[in-house]
Write a protein that holds these residues in place. Structure first.
Motif, PDB file in Angstrom:
ATOM      1  N   ILE A  10     -57.243 -30.230 -55.530  1.00 16.47           N
ATOM      2  CA  ILE A  10     -56.310 -31.336 -55.731  1.00 16.47           C
ATOM      3  C   ILE A  10     -54.885 -30.861 -55.505  1.00 16.47           C
ATOM      4  O   ILE A  10     -54.459 -29.834 -56.046  1.00 16.47           O
ATOM      5  CB  ILE A  10     -56.429 -31.924 -57.153  1.00 16.47           C
ATOM      6  CG1 ILE A  10     -57.880 -32.372 -57.430  1.00 16.47           C
ATOM      7  CG2 ILE A  10     -55.459 -33.090 -57.334  1.00 16.47           C
ATOM      8  CD1 ILE A  10     -58.335 -33.515 -56.567  1.00 16.47           C
ATOM      9  N   HIS A  11     -54.142 -31.606 -54.671  1.00  9.76           N
ATOM     10  CA  HIS A  11     -52.732 -31.306 -54.463  1.00  9.76           C
ATOM     11  C   HIS A  11     -51.989 -32.622 -54.285  1.00  9.76           C
ATOM     12  O   HIS A  11     -52.330 -33.435 -53.412  1.00  9.76           O
ATOM     13  CB  HIS A  11     -52.547 -30.415 -53.226  1.00  9.76           C
ATOM     14  CG  HIS A  11     -51.097 -30.126 -52.922  1.00  9.76           C
ATOM     15  ND1 HIS A  11     -50.312 -29.348 -53.735  1.00  9.76           N
ATOM     16  CD2 HIS A  11     -50.306 -30.528 -51.892  1.00  9.76           C
ATOM     17  CE1 HIS A  11     -49.097 -29.275 -53.226  1.00  9.76           C
ATOM     18  NE2 HIS A  11     -49.069 -29.990 -52.110  1.00  9.76           N
ATOM     19  N   GLU A  71     -56.980 -36.079 -41.951  1.00  9.78           N
ATOM     20  CA  GLU A  71     -55.669 -36.397 -42.497  1.00  9.78           C
ATOM     21  C   GLU A  71     -54.835 -35.113 -42.556  1.00  9.78           C
ATOM     22  O   GLU A  71     -55.388 -34.012 -42.661  1.00  9.78           O
ATOM     23  CB  GLU A  71     -55.804 -37.005 -43.901  1.00  9.78           C
ATOM     24  CG  GLU A  71     -56.345 -38.424 -43.916  1.00  9.78           C
ATOM     25  CD  GLU A  71     -55.409 -39.402 -43.230  1.00  9.78           C
ATOM     26  OE1 GLU A  71     -54.191 -39.328 -43.464  1.00  9.78           O
ATOM     27  OE2 GLU A  71     -55.908 -40.241 -42.450  1.00  9.78           O
ATOM     28  N   PRO A  72     -53.494 -35.218 -42.499  1.00  9.81           N
ATOM     29  CA  PRO A  72     -52.640 -34.018 -42.564  1.00  9.81           C
ATOM     30  C   PRO A  72     -52.919 -33.188 -43.820  1.00  9.81           C
ATOM     31  O   PRO A  72     -53.092 -33.728 -44.908  1.00  9.81           O
ATOM     32  CB  PRO A  72     -51.224 -34.593 -42.560  1.00  9.81           C
ATOM     33  CG  PRO A  72     -51.360 -35.904 -41.849  1.00  9.81           C
ATOM     34  CD  PRO A  72     -52.702 -36.441 -42.256  1.00  9.81           C
ATOM     35  N   TYR A  73     -52.958 -31.873 -43.644  1.00  6.17           N
ATOM     36  CA  TYR A  73     -53.207 -30.918 -44.724  1.00  6.17           C
ATOM     37  C   TYR A  73     -51.921 -30.180 -45.057  1.00  6.17           C
ATOM     38  O   TYR A  73     -51.109 -29.901 -44.157  1.00  6.17           O
ATOM     39  CB  TYR A  73     -54.251 -29.886 -44.281  1.00  6.17           C
ATOM     40  CG  TYR A  73     -55.677 -30.220 -44.627  1.00  6.17           C
ATOM     41  CD1 TYR A  73     -56.446 -29.338 -45.376  1.00  6.17           C
ATOM     42  CD2 TYR A  73     -56.273 -31.401 -44.216  1.00  6.17           C
ATOM     43  CE1 TYR A  73     -57.773 -29.616 -45.695  1.00  6.17           C
ATOM     44  CE2 TYR A  73     -57.592 -31.695 -44.528  1.00  6.17           C
ATOM     45  CZ  TYR A  73     -58.335 -30.798 -45.273  1.00  6.17           C
ATOM     46  OH  TYR A  73     -59.639 -31.079 -45.589  1.00  6.17           O
ATOM     47  N   PRO A  74     -51.710 -29.815 -46.339  1.00 10.08           N
ATOM     48  CA  PRO A  74     -50.610 -28.900 -46.660  1.00 10.08           C
ATOM     49  C   PRO A  74     -50.782 -27.598 -45.889  1.00 10.08           C
ATOM     50  O   PRO A  74     -51.899 -27.224 -45.521  1.00 10.08           O
ATOM     51  CB  PRO A  74     -50.762 -28.682 -48.168  1.00 10.08           C
ATOM     52  CG  PRO A  74     -51.497 -29.896 -48.653  1.00 10.08           C
ATOM     53  CD  PRO A  74     -52.424 -30.271 -47.539  1.00 10.08           C
ATOM     54  N   ILE A 125     -61.466 -19.955 -55.774  1.00  9.96           N
ATOM     55  CA  ILE A 125     -60.925 -20.503 -54.527  1.00  9.96           C
ATOM     56  C   ILE A 125     -59.821 -21.495 -54.834  1.00  9.96           C
ATOM     57  O   ILE A 125     -58.753 -21.472 -54.224  1.00  9.96           O
ATOM     58  CB  ILE A 125     -62.045 -21.170 -53.705  1.00  9.96           C
ATOM     59  CG1 ILE A 125     -63.017 -20.102 -53.194  1.00  9.96           C
ATOM     60  CG2 ILE A 125     -61.472 -21.956 -52.533  1.00  9.96           C
ATOM     61  CD1 ILE A 125     -64.226 -20.650 -52.499  1.00  9.96           C
ATOM     62  N   ALA A 126     -60.069 -22.374 -55.789  1.00 12.19           N
ATOM     63  CA  ALA A 126     -59.044 -23.348 -56.174  1.00 12.19           C
ATOM     64  C   ALA A 126     -57.790 -22.647 -56.673  1.00 12.19           C
ATOM     65  O   ALA A 126     -56.663 -23.023 -56.323  1.00 12.19           O
ATOM     66  CB  ALA A 126     -59.603 -24.293 -57.233  1.00 12.19           C
TER      67      ALA A 126
END
Length: 364
Positions: free
Chosen positions: A87-88, A50-53, A29-30
């Motif tokens: 993580i991004h 919070e805003p997501y990519p 998935i990652a």
């Protein structure tokens, strides 16, 4: 003893393999998320998160469309989600997924291998189409959201968001925003009129709960049924004196008056059965607060009540026919003898019952 050690070793090995398999699924998935980043610089807000990519948002919104769908749209109910941390840009985001037949499934409507599995979870293809429409609408909303509108400020404490069903732009405080209800929210194929949801913006931000109860036509249907029940109840109350008069006075027991009385009695009985049916079954079924209606819990007596309700409706028409036939006979053959009452009653009963039985058999 050796057999016991051997069995214990096999069990531990199986547990290890299961754990390893789960780890592989999670890492997949990652890898999937990192590989399919559509536009890492474009962010979207889902509800109060919070805003997501953009791609992270796509998976989250796809899951929300599945999560908020009616449980009866799914073959075996909804599957509990799990989260995989990704993580991004030094920020961790939770990516929801479900496990189907030991396979991790994310809600990516662009990936055929996942959409096929999601499609098979639904009872009918039209419900899958509603999920797909919801997920695509979420991404259309995401592409429209401006980066500068995602954070609240003094003038606009309510940022632009996707609330799980509807797209909302940044809004000033003390405002109630109304939006047309999306069709994928209900099981209907179309709306007969324009219905609107409502979301309140306060000085502290959005109200977390959007009022989607306004999107249901159940309230309007319920009000119509309640009006019908009241009307029939009042009409039935006015019929009681006439029934009493027909039964009490001997002069009104002639055959032509008996036919009038029977017609009024048939209408009265039908009204009582309709009022009972609507009160106990129909109004209960259209109440949107109910998870299960009376019909879901006790189907048999609902069928019995409906059978007698239809029988009473047929009885009205046969009584009207008998009354009209006798009136015609009285005009054309004024001095002929009256039809035998038992024969007439037999015809009325048979003509009313047979169509009702046939209907009951055809309806299963």
């Amino acid at each position: 003893m050796n057999k016991f050690k051997c069995l214990t070793g096999i069990i531990f090995m199986l547990l290890y393999l299961l754990k390893s398999s789960s780890a592989v699924n999670s890492s997949n998935i990652a890898d999937l998320v990192n590989k399919n980043l559509i536009n890492s610089e474009h962010y979207c807000t889902y509800r109060y998160y919070e805003p997501y990519p953009e791609y992270h948002f796509q998976l989250l919104a796809g899951w929300s469309c599945y999560n908020y769908a009616h449980p009866k749209w799914m073959k075996n109910g909804k599957i509990e989600k799990a989260n995989q941390g990704v993580i991004h840009n030094l920020t961790q985001y939770k990516i929801p997924y479900i496990v189907v037949n030991n396979k991790s499934v994310v809600f990516d409507y662009n990936d055929a291998k996942y959409t096929e599995i999601i499609k098979n979870l639904h009872v009918e293809e039209k419900y899958y189409a509603k999920w797909l429409n919801c997920a695509r609408t979420a991404m259309e909303c995401c592409k429209q959201l401006n980066k500068n509108d995602l954070k609240p400020n003094d003038n606009y404490p309510c940022p632009a968001i996707w609330d799980g069903y509807t797209c909302y732009e940044k809004t000033k405080p003390n405002t109630i925003v109304k939006k047309l209800c999306p069709l994928y929210l209900t099981s209907n194929d179309k709306f007969v009129c324009n219905l609107e949801s409502a979301k309140e913006c306060t000085a502290d931000g959005w109200n977390h709960q959007t009022d989607y109860a306004l999107c249901s036509s159940s309230f309007r249907l319920r009000d119509r049924h309640i009006f019908h029940v009241i009307f029939l109840a009042v009409a039935s109350a006015f019929m009681i004196p006439s029934i009493f008069i027909f039964l009490y006075y001997d002069k009104l027991k002639q055959w032509r008056f008996v036919l009038h009385r029977n017609l009024i009695l048939a209408i009265f009985i039908k009204n009582i059965l309709v009022v009972t049916s609507k009160n106990l079954i129909i109004i209960n079924a259209v109440n949107v607060q109910q998870e299960e209606s009376v019909m879901d819990n006790d189907y048999t007596w609902c069928r019995v009540l409906t059978f007698f309700e239809n029988l009473s409706k047929n009885l009205i028409f046969t009584c009207m026919t008998a009354d009209a036939t006798h009136s015609h006979k009285t005009i054309v053959r004024a001095f002929a003898r009256d039809t035998n009452a038992y024969i007439m009653y037999g015809i009325i009963v048979v003509a009313s019952t047979i169509p009702t039985i046939v209907w009951s058999i055809l309806m299963g």
